[in-house]
Scaffold this active site. Structure first.
Site, PDB file in Angstrom:
ATOM      1  N   LYS A 192       0.820  -1.220   0.000  1.00 37.60           N
ATOM      2  CA  LYS A 192       0.000   0.000   0.000  1.00 37.60           C
ATOM      3  C   LYS A 192       0.849   1.264   0.000  1.00 37.60           C
ATOM      4  CE  LYS A 192      -4.403  -1.754   1.668  1.00 37.60           C
ATOM      5  NZ  LYS A 192      -5.477  -1.674   2.647  1.00 37.60           N
TER       6      LYS A 192
ATOM      7  N   LYS B 297      -5.089  -9.542  -5.412  1.00 39.60           N
ATOM      8  CA  LYS B 297      -6.328  -9.875  -4.719  1.00 39.60           C
ATOM      9  C   LYS B 297      -7.404  -8.820  -4.992  1.00 39.60           C
ATOM     10  CE  LYS B 297      -6.463  -7.813  -0.160  1.00 39.60           C
ATOM     11  NZ  LYS B 297      -7.853  -7.345  -0.263  1.00 39.60           N
TER      12      LYS B 297
ATOM     13  N   LYS C  52     -11.225  -3.620  -1.914  1.00 40.41           N
ATOM     14  CA  LYS C  52     -12.136  -2.479  -1.894  1.00 40.41           C
ATOM     15  C   LYS C  52     -11.451  -1.236  -2.384  1.00 40.41           C
ATOM     16  CE  LYS C  52     -13.552  -3.508   2.408  1.00 40.41           C
ATOM     17  NZ  LYS C  52     -12.436  -3.061   3.211  1.00 40.41           N
TER      18      LYS C  52
HETATM   19  P1  ATP Z   1      -8.757  -2.671   1.448  1.00 39.67           P
HETATM   20  O1  ATP Z   1      -8.410  -2.695  -0.007  1.00 39.67           O
HETATM   21  O2  ATP Z   1      -9.274  -1.348   1.911  1.00 39.67           O
HETATM   22  O3  ATP Z   1      -7.674  -3.223   2.321  1.00 39.67           O
HETATM   23  P2  ATP Z   1     -10.020  -5.209   1.499  1.00 39.67           P
HETATM   24  O4  ATP Z   1     -10.865  -5.561   0.357  1.00 39.67           O
HETATM   25  O5  ATP Z   1      -8.649  -5.776   1.562  1.00 39.67           O
HETATM   26  O6  ATP Z   1     -10.006  -3.633   1.586  1.00 39.67           O
HETATM   27  P3  ATP Z   1     -10.343  -5.523   4.341  1.00 39.67           P
HETATM   28  O7  ATP Z   1     -11.322  -4.678   5.067  1.00 39.67           O
HETATM   29  O8  ATP Z   1      -8.890  -5.145   4.392  1.00 39.67           O
HETATM   30  O9  ATP Z   1     -10.815  -5.605   2.810  1.00 39.67           O
HETATM   31  O10 ATP Z   1     -10.494  -7.018   4.824  1.00 39.67           O
HETATM   32  C1  ATP Z   1     -11.696  -7.520   5.373  1.00 39.67           C
HETATM   33  C2  ATP Z   1     -11.693  -9.023   5.385  1.00 39.67           C
HETATM   34  O11 ATP Z   1     -11.857  -9.511   4.059  1.00 39.67           O
HETATM   35  C3  ATP Z   1     -10.399  -9.637   5.901  1.00 39.67           C
HETATM   36  O12 ATP Z   1     -10.725 -10.769   6.664  1.00 39.67           O
HETATM   37  C4  ATP Z   1      -9.675 -10.036   4.649  1.00 39.67           C
HETATM   38  O13 ATP Z   1      -8.810 -11.123   4.870  1.00 39.67           O
HETATM   39  C5  ATP Z   1     -10.823 -10.416   3.731  1.00 39.67           C
HETATM   40  N1  ATP Z   1     -10.474 -10.206   2.330  1.00 39.67           N
HETATM   41  C6  ATP Z   1     -10.155  -9.030   1.743  1.00 39.67           C
HETATM   42  N2  ATP Z   1      -9.921  -9.195   0.435  1.00 39.67           N
HETATM   43  C7  ATP Z   1     -10.106 -10.516   0.184  1.00 39.67           C
HETATM   44  C8  ATP Z   1     -10.002 -11.317  -0.991  1.00 39.67           C
HETATM   45  N3  ATP Z   1      -9.684 -10.784  -2.161  1.00 39.67           N
HETATM   46  N4  ATP Z   1     -10.253 -12.632  -0.882  1.00 39.67           N
HETATM   47  C9  ATP Z   1     -10.598 -13.171   0.298  1.00 39.67           C
HETATM   48  N5  ATP Z   1     -10.706 -12.487   1.452  1.00 39.67           N
HETATM   49  C10 ATP Z   1     -10.459 -11.169   1.401  1.00 39.67           C
HETATM   50 MG    MG Z   2      -7.239  -5.182   3.079  1.00 40.34          MG
END
Ligand code: ATP
Ligand code: MG
Length: 343
Positions: free
Chosen positions: A111, A206, A209
């Site tokens: 990041k 991955k 969001k």
């Molecule tokens: P950001 O990009 O803001 O970090 P994010 O999509 O990674 O958002 P988080 O809020 O960081 O989401 O993570 C929330 C939960 O979702 C965590 O348990 C994380 O492991 C899971 N998670 C996030 N992205 C994935 C993915 N691509 N596949 C499976 N699990 C995910």
């Molecule tokens: Mg994340």
């Protein structure tokens, strides 16, 4: 009952990775464990944010927890910033967390690289300490997270052990405390398959969001036509037939994994079903399956949002329960570290 805590950052709207990698498992765990699920809004400001968006995303996320099947009668659903102990414990832990541990975090490297290393906020580096505080405050046994969070859970364990050794036990007892360990050592609880849903536009990254392109993710609230379009435009390759374990075909593996997860069919069944299909045959079928899978969730979401008072009352109730549990831990830590109690 063992205690479970997890959360999602309100950095955008929840996507299929959050659901399949995390929330779906929370739903299964809520009957068996004592569960706390929070919307971790303090984490959502570690990268530049828009206040209006945060406000909206926080409420949306909480409503999506419920729409996904988290039952507020079983689980405590709350907003992290409503319980001030999180920020406070994070500071106490931070002062004893070596910077070197934090610089090694993969997510910080990834990041911060996209932001320009010198300009990035200090909170992005210390974020895993806040996450450790979230977990340790509740005496958490298990933290259900996607595979991308494993390293952060290990860090939380290291921080807890270091604190227990430094401030727990006899030293704490001499200060009038209970003695013994201050923090329980938590464990990551990862779903066996599909722990990592990848981006639609790059099968090696991955689904996130915070990724810039909305086309890279399947949002839980995307309407059917948007889902159809995104899946249709998802990155493909020049091979015919879908495959699961060809390292040259990360996109095929990802879309097949999504197909398997949303239909509930085994990977083997999906592989044999799609082995001869062209991308043009497979994609509409996948889109239909995703749309059908999300439809009931989207309906529940709409009815939750129709009644604003409902969500607020769930969050107030959740914060009360969380505050009580967190407050006990924080008092112990303050005592063990030598802070004068307020009279
Ligand atoms: P950001 O990009 O803001 O970090 P994010 O999509 O990674 O958002 P988080 O809020 O960081 O989401 O993570 C929330 C939960 O979702 C965590 O348990 C994380 O492991 C899971 N998670 C996030 N992205 C994935 C993915 N691509 N596949 C499976 N699990 C995910
Ligand atoms: Mg994340």
């Amino acid at each position: 009952k063992q205690r479970v805590l997890s959360g999602v950052q309100p950095t955008g709207t929840l996507h299929l990775g959050n659901y399949l990698g995390a929330i779906r498992n929370w739903v299964k765990m809520q009957e068996l464990y004592d569960t706390f699920f929070c919307v971790v809004d303090l984490h959502a400001i570690t990268l530049p944010h828009e206040p209006r968006d945060l406000l909206e995303a926080t409420r949306k996320s909480a409503a999506l927890y419920i729409a996904s099947g988290i039952n507020p009668d079983n689980a405590s659903i709350f907003v992290q910033s409503h319980v001030t102990a999180h920020a406070e414990l994070a500071w106490l832990l931070q002062c004893y967390t070596p910077i070197g541990w934090l610089r090694r975090m993969i997510q910080f490297k990834e990041k911060s690289a996209s932001q320009g290393a010198e300009e990035v906020g200090a909170g992005l580096l210390t974020y895993p300490v806040l996450m450790a505080a979230d977990i340790l405050l509740y005496g958490t046994d298990l933290v259900p997270v996607g595979a991308d969070q494993k390293q952060h859970i290990e860090l939380a364990r290291d921080i807890a052990e270091r604190f227990n050794a430094k401030f727990g036990g006899k030293k704490w007892k001499k200060l009038g405390g209970r003695g013994g360990r201050l923090f329980k050592i938590p464990e990551a609880f990862m779903p066996p398959t599909g722990a990592r849903v990848m981006s639609l536009t790059d099968g090696t990254k991955k689904m996130s969001k915070s990724a810039e392109s909305d086309a890279s993710r399947i949002n839980l609230l995307d309407p059917p036509d948007v889902l159809y379009g995104k899946i249709k435009r998802a990155k493909t390759d020049a091979f015919v037939g879908l495959e699961y374990d060809n390292p040259d075909r990360p996109e095929a593996a990802n879309l097949l994994a999504i197909y398997s997860l949303v239909t509930g069919k085994s990977t083997e069944d999906c592989v044999s079903e799609t082995a001869q299909m062209s991308w043009g045959d497979f994609k509409p079928m996948l889109a239909d399956a995703v749309i059908a899978h999300l439809e009931p969730l989207q309906q529940r979401y709409s009815s939750i949002m129709e009644d604003e008072g409902y969500l607020d009352s769930i969050l107030a109730q959740g914060a009360d329960k969380a505050e009580e549990a967190a407050g006990r831990t924080l008092d112990n830590v303050r005592q063990a570290m030598g802070f004068v109690p307020r009279r």
